[in-house]
Design an enzyme around this catalytic site. Structure first.
Site, short mmCIF file in Angstrom:
data_model
loop_
_atom_site.label_atom_id
_atom_site.label_comp_id
_atom_site.label_asym_id
_atom_site.label_seq_id
_atom_site.Cartn_x
_atom_site.Cartn_y
_atom_site.Cartn_z
CE LYS A 31 24.22 63.54 22.60
NZ LYS A 31 25.38 64.05 23.40
CG ASP A 88 23.33 60.05 24.51
OD1 ASP A 88 23.12 60.53 25.64
OD2 ASP A 88 24.41 60.17 23.90
#
Length: 288
Positions: A9, A132
């Site tokens: 990401k 995350d």
């Protein structure tokens, strides 16, 4: 046997709030999955094991994949899983590699053992292991608030060409947040304009929205990060550090532009990790 792709990401925006009484920091960030990825294979087994077949990763219970597997299997009262990992995402880069691997394990175990868990179920399970992981369970694009556990799905902008650059340095999360706390003020929160850019596919607005509070906090402490940022900005393309570093991403104007830039950077900086990538859609969509 189940094979899962664990996508890295990037943080298109990252605004960090004040330190909370529990020691964590609230964040407001727009995250987006990208094509750079690890590959994880899972097979039913009597015990839980992890074999790294490419790249390097922590061993045993120091690895988030093992922690995620043990948590899932304990909750579901299931025996074990044999896992193999082929790693492409650089470690300690701010790209969520370990979190994405753990999220892929949760997705894979739900599929392997046919438990029927939704992305929301898996995200809630993973939240206790890493901030995350909830985003990485589904991926795509999302606004991430709280400590990263409050997610608002956004329309992903798939296919934006990127160049990922990681210099030979890394920062600990603890030092990064300590540096943030020492700043007299933070950057303007660009989350709202970034969301609008994704919703309207406005590239000019997206590029003007890129912001990361960790850049002004860490650059004075790490000359390599500072020098990397200067070298990349000299190419006159939009560049931002992702997470707390040490990787940067560059958004390119068109596909095909990345290959010559990659060769140029690798020739000038042979120790850097430089890889072409693009933004991607969700790894797992919510049903119903």
């Amino acid at each position: 046997m189940i094979q899962e792709t664990a996508y890295a990401k990037i943080n298109l925006t990252l605004s960090v709030g004040q330190k909370r009484t529990d020691g964590y920091h609230d964040i407001d960030s727009v995250m987006h999955s990208i094509s750079l990825s690890d590959t994880i294979t899972l097979e039913k087994a009597d015990t839980t094991t992890l074999t790294v077949v490419k790249g390097s990763a922590p061993e045993g219970r120091d690895n988030l994949m093992v922690k995620a597997a043990e948590l899932f299997l304990q909750k579901k009262q299931l025996p074990g899983v044999s896992m193999t990992l082929a790693k492409e995402i650089p470690s300690q880069a701010g790209m969520g590699g370990g979190s994405s691997d753990a999220a892929a394990v949760l997705r894979g175990l739900a599929a392997l053992y046919e438990t029927g868990d939704s992305p929301s179920d898996l995200a809630a399970m993973g939240a206790s292991l890493g901030a995350d992981i909830p985003f990485c369970v589904a991926g795509g694009a999302a606004r991430c608030e709280g400590i990263g556990d409050k997610l608002t799905a956004l329309p992903p902008w798939e296919g934006l060409p990127l160049l990922i650059i990681r210099p030979q340095t890394s920062e600990s999360t603890a030092r990064a947040y300590a540096a943030i706390d020492a700043l007299p003020k933070r950057l303007k929160d660009n989350t709202g304009s970034c969301i609008k850019a994704l919703q309207t596919r406005n590239l000019t607005l997206l590029l003007s929205s890129l912001a990361n509070d960790f850049e002004p906090a860490l650059f004075p402490l790490d000359p390599i990060l500072q020098e990397t940022a200067c070298a990349l900005h000299a190419l006159s393309r939009p560049v931002l550090m992702t997470g707390s570093g040490s990787a940067f991403f560059m958004i390119l104007e068109k596909k095909g532009e990345g290959a010559p830039l990659r060769r140029e950077l690798q020739k000038a900086h042979p120790l850097w990790f430089v890889e072409e990538a693009e933004t991607t859609g969700p790894a797992l969509a919510e049903k119903g």
